[in-house]
Design an enzyme around this catalytic site. Structure first.
Site, PDB file in Angstrom:
ATOM      1  N   GLU A   1      -4.493  -4.842  10.982  1.00 13.44           N
ATOM      2  CA  GLU A   1      -3.444  -3.832  11.116  1.00 13.44           C
ATOM      3  C   GLU A   1      -3.654  -3.085  12.428  1.00 13.44           C
ATOM      4  O   GLU A   1      -4.470  -2.146  12.476  1.00 13.44           O
ATOM      5  CB  GLU A   1      -3.513  -2.826   9.958  1.00 13.44           C
TER       6      GLU A   1
ATOM      7  N   HIS B   1      -9.262   1.149   5.596  1.00 15.53           N
ATOM      8  CA  HIS B   1      -7.927   1.321   6.179  1.00 15.53           C
ATOM      9  C   HIS B   1      -8.037   2.255   7.386  1.00 15.53           C
ATOM     10  O   HIS B   1      -8.842   3.192   7.386  1.00 15.53           O
ATOM     11  CB  HIS B   1      -6.968   1.901   5.129  1.00 15.53           C
TER      12      HIS B   1
ATOM     13  N   GLY C   1       3.219  -1.111   4.175  1.00 20.16           N
ATOM     14  CA  GLY C   1       3.209   0.313   3.855  1.00 20.16           C
ATOM     15  C   GLY C   1       4.590   0.776   3.431  1.00 20.16           C
ATOM     16  O   GLY C   1       5.036   0.524   2.305  1.00 20.16           O
ATOM     17  N   GLY C   2       5.307   1.425   4.347  1.00 20.99           N
ATOM     18  CA  GLY C   2       6.599   2.037   4.041  1.00 20.99           C
ATOM     19  C   GLY C   2       7.564   1.139   3.286  1.00 20.99           C
ATOM     20  O   GLY C   2       8.191   1.570   2.305  1.00 20.99           O
TER      21      GLY C   2
ATOM     22  N   ASN D   1       0.864  -1.183   0.000  1.00 20.03           N
ATOM     23  CA  ASN D   1       0.000   0.000   0.000  1.00 20.03           C
ATOM     24  C   ASN D   1       0.901   1.233   0.000  1.00 20.03           C
ATOM     25  O   ASN D   1       1.523   1.547   1.010  1.00 20.03           O
ATOM     26  CB  ASN D   1      -0.900  -0.031   1.249  1.00 20.03           C
ATOM     27  N   TRP D   2       0.939   1.898  -1.140  1.00 18.09           N
ATOM     28  CA  TRP D   2       1.838   3.064  -1.256  1.00 18.09           C
ATOM     29  C   TRP D   2       1.307   4.285  -0.511  1.00 18.09           C
ATOM     30  O   TRP D   2       2.020   5.266  -0.353  1.00 18.09           O
ATOM     31  CB  TRP D   2       2.029   3.434  -2.736  1.00 18.09           C
ATOM     32  N   LYS D   3       0.035   4.246  -0.097  1.00 19.65           N
ATOM     33  CA  LYS D   3      -0.599   5.417   0.536  1.00 19.65           C
ATOM     34  C   LYS D   3      -0.427   6.632  -0.403  1.00 19.65           C
ATOM     35  O   LYS D   3      -0.423   6.447  -1.628  1.00 19.65           O
ATOM     36  CB  LYS D   3      -0.023   5.646   1.933  1.00 19.65           C
TER      37      LYS D   3
ATOM     38  N   SER E   1       4.204  -1.999  10.216  1.00 15.95           N
ATOM     39  CA  SER E   1       5.663  -2.042  10.341  1.00 15.95           C
ATOM     40  C   SER E   1       6.272  -3.393   9.965  1.00 15.95           C
ATOM     41  O   SER E   1       7.234  -3.838  10.590  1.00 15.95           O
ATOM     42  CB  SER E   1       6.101  -1.622  11.749  1.00 15.95           C
TER      43      SER E   1
ATOM     44  N   GLU F   1      -6.333   4.654   8.323  1.00 14.57           N
ATOM     45  CA  GLU F   1      -6.170   6.084   8.013  1.00 14.57           C
ATOM     46  C   GLU F   1      -7.474   6.668   7.474  1.00 14.57           C
ATOM     47  O   GLU F   1      -7.795   7.825   7.738  1.00 14.57           O
ATOM     48  CB  GLU F   1      -5.003   6.269   7.029  1.00 14.57           C
TER      49      GLU F   1
ATOM     50  N   GLY G   1       3.306   2.430  10.704  1.00 13.87           N
ATOM     51  CA  GLY G   1       4.256   3.515  10.490  1.00 13.87           C
ATOM     52  C   GLY G   1       5.049   3.904  11.730  1.00 13.87           C
ATOM     53  O   GLY G   1       5.695   4.935  11.762  1.00 13.87           O
TER      54      GLY G   1
HETATM   55  P1  13P Z   1       3.603   0.459   7.530  1.00 13.87           P
HETATM   56  O1  13P Z   1       4.076  -0.829   6.937  1.00 13.87           O
HETATM   57  O2  13P Z   1       4.281   1.659   6.963  1.00 13.87           O
HETATM   58  O3  13P Z   1       3.565   0.412   9.012  1.00 13.87           O
HETATM   59  O4  13P Z   1       2.055   0.634   7.042  1.00 13.87           O
HETATM   60  C1  13P Z   1       1.175  -0.418   7.205  1.00 13.87           C
HETATM   61  C2  13P Z   1      -0.089  -0.086   6.497  1.00 13.87           C
HETATM   62  O5  13P Z   1      -0.840   0.762   6.936  1.00 13.87           O
HETATM   63  C3  13P Z   1      -0.375  -0.783   5.238  1.00 13.87           C
HETATM   64  O6  13P Z   1      -1.687  -0.561   4.822  1.00 13.87           O
END
Ligand code: 13P
Length: 252
Positions: free
Chosen positions: A167, A95, A232-233, A9-11, A211, A97, A173
């Protein structure tokens, strides 16, 4: 046999350049994975076409969010049918967020899941507790509620188009990951809730997110109820993302 999935997920990150270089690399490496993992990239909607061009059906593509309506005067929104039409296979729904920053409720998640599934996409439905909820001993109850309401619109024949991603909000993050034991315990609890809803729970893939990095993925993925990851990251770094994809045990 459950689908094994690692989704990036590149956000709100990325560029045309990243779409070309990173996805090109992932595609070239994904062909040689020997663990049957399906690799999915979920870029910002404006780069979906670029990512699809590079993915060439070796890598699947998803959309990060869909509108809760079929079509109409909803400026800025993208429908599930449009995502399907554009070539996506997956849609993230709920998600944390979106829940925290945009006020998305479990009821809206249920409406979106219905649209996603009826459009022919697979919904990756995200659930997870906050740190306060975990510290108050409510983690399982909160997640169970999110699963029950968020998936309340799924009909019996539609469960094959559902993936659940656990999650924990406090792990996203932050560099803090759930221990493999905690992830396994929550995944088993989610599977029990799905069973209670009449779903074919043993066939539904459950992903862990929060993470996940190259150095902790193998331990998380070795748990029996962890069928892959939502990254994510680390999904923005080509080699690290592929190393996570390789961490899934074959035949798990
Ligand atoms: P991180 O891997 O950056 O913690 O993000 C997880 C995430 O929210 C994937 O949707």
């Amino acid at each position: 046999m459950r689908r094994k999935i690692v989704a990036g997920n590149w956000k709100m990150n990325g560029s045309k350049d990243l779409s070309e270089k990173l996805v090109g690399y992932v595609r070239s490496e994904a062909g040689s994975l020997d663990n049957d993992v399906e690799v999915v990239i979920i870029p910002p909607v404006i780069y979906i076409k670029d990512v699809l061009e590079q993915a060439r059906n070796v890598v699947s593509v998803g959309v990060q969010n869909v509108g809760q309506w079929q079509s109409g005067a909803y400026t800025g929104e993208v429908s599930a049918e449009m995502a399907k039409d554009a070539g996506c296979r997956y849609a993230l729904v709920g998600h944390s967020e979106r829940r925290q920053l945009f006020g998305e409720t479990d009821e809206q998640v249920a409406e979106k899941v219905a649209l996603v599934v009826s459009s022919g996409l697979t919904a990756i439905v995200c659930v997870g507790e906050t740190l306060e909820e975990r510290e108050a001993g409510q983690a399982e109850a909160v997640v169970a509620g999110q699963v029950r309401t968020g998936l309340s619109s799924v009909a019996l024949g539609e469960w094959h188009n559902i993936v659940v991603a656990y999650e924990p909000v406090w792990a996203i993050g932050t560099g803090k990951t759930a221990t493999s034991d905690d992830a396994q315990a929550m995944h088993a609890a989610i599977r029990d809730v799905l069973k209670g809803m009449g779903a074919p729970a043993e066939e539904i893939s459950l992903l862990y997110g929060g993470s996940v990095k190259a150095d902790n993925a193998a331990a998380l993925f070795s748990e029996p109820d962890v069928d892959g990851g939502l990254i994510g990251g680390a999904s923005l770094v080509a080699k690290e993302f592929m190393s996570i994809c390789r961490s899934l045990p074959a035949g798990a």
